[in-house]
Design an enzyme around this catalytic site. Sequence first.
Site, PDB file in Angstrom:
ATOM      1  N   LYS A   1     -21.677  16.299  10.673  1.00 56.07           N
ATOM      2  CA  LYS A   1     -20.494  16.731  11.407  1.00 56.07           C
ATOM      3  C   LYS A   1     -19.966  15.632  12.338  1.00 56.07           C
ATOM      4  CE  LYS A   1     -17.346  19.630  12.644  1.00 56.07           C
ATOM      5  NZ  LYS A   1     -16.245  19.932  11.710  1.00 56.07           N
TER       6      LYS A   1
ATOM      7  N   SER B   1       0.815  -1.206   0.000  1.00 54.62           N
ATOM      8  CA  SER B   1       0.000   0.000   0.000  1.00 54.62           C
ATOM      9  C   SER B   1       0.859   1.271   0.000  1.00 54.62           C
ATOM     10  CB  SER B   1      -0.961  -0.038   1.187  1.00 54.62           C
ATOM     11  OG  SER B   1      -2.198   0.524   0.835  1.00 54.62           O
TER      12      SER B   1
END
Length: 339
Positions: free
Chosen positions: A203, A151
Amino acid sequence: MKTKQIISIVVTGVVIIAVGITGVASNVISSKLIQKNKADTSSIVKEILSSETGSNIDLPEKDFVGVINIEGQIGASSSSSLTSDNTYNHDLYLKYIEKMEESDKNKGILLFVDSPGGAVYESDELYLKLMEYKEKTKRPIWAYFASQACSGGYYISMAADKIYANRNCWTGSIGVIVSLTNCKKLYDKLGIKEIDITSGKNKAMGSAGLDLTKEQQDILQSLVDEAYDQFVDIVAEGRKMDTSEVKKIADGRIYSAKQAKEINLIDEVGSLEDEKKAFAKEAGFSSDITYYTPENDSLSGIFSSLFGAVKDIVPKSDIDLAEDIVQNNGNGVLKYYAK
């Protein structure tokens, strides 16, 4: 009461009083010394921290290849604290590359990669810094994959002109992951309810005590997809492949060194010494050139070993383990990481 007993009691009392006075005096003296040396201690700590972040890198005075060890999980330098097992030092590497750009003794860079990956931001920042080095200096960068180069570790290596891998290496894992830990059912059983006062409905997205809505899942997926497309483009450029070709093999899976060579993710399977010989021959410098690693000049390794040993001795409680899971696996950070 016998005279000897009386004398013994008196002597014992005197000793106790003397020990008490000595203890008080010792505390007073220690306090004075601490106050006196506080400024000196502060400067020493600053010097140690300064050396860890790489601001005092002294380069060799003879020709050298700079070695950058991409080991452990890739992230901000703060994650490489004195008590951390992680050896990755982001700030050090960025400053080291800048120093090498200015040095006429530097002849190239060798990336030694042994990492499962890590944060998207740091992986991309180091990759871009390496590409800037190549553009400014026209010097070669080679990479060597040890036990794993997955990765983010693979992402950074796309700045390399050639990649060797140990025959037992696992590499690839081209993809992006966001891990979140949902504790809502556990909270419900314990009678705990999370309350968030927010400025918008998304949020508090990803909070442990709330379920993700379909809209929030789509938002996070869009972030993952964007980072994934960036990763694919980087691989396509670094390995000189079409993006469509990269996407066929970039489904997050891990490849062996042999498999990676067959699909053009690496160039050669061999030892580190094999690569060094080939690097010297192709780049045109001496086979006995110095390979310089700045971390070897830092005290951080000593402190890491010391505090790491203490940390391993002390067992973790169930609460500590649960906290580790929440903090390290459920932090919602975009990662180029092999699970």
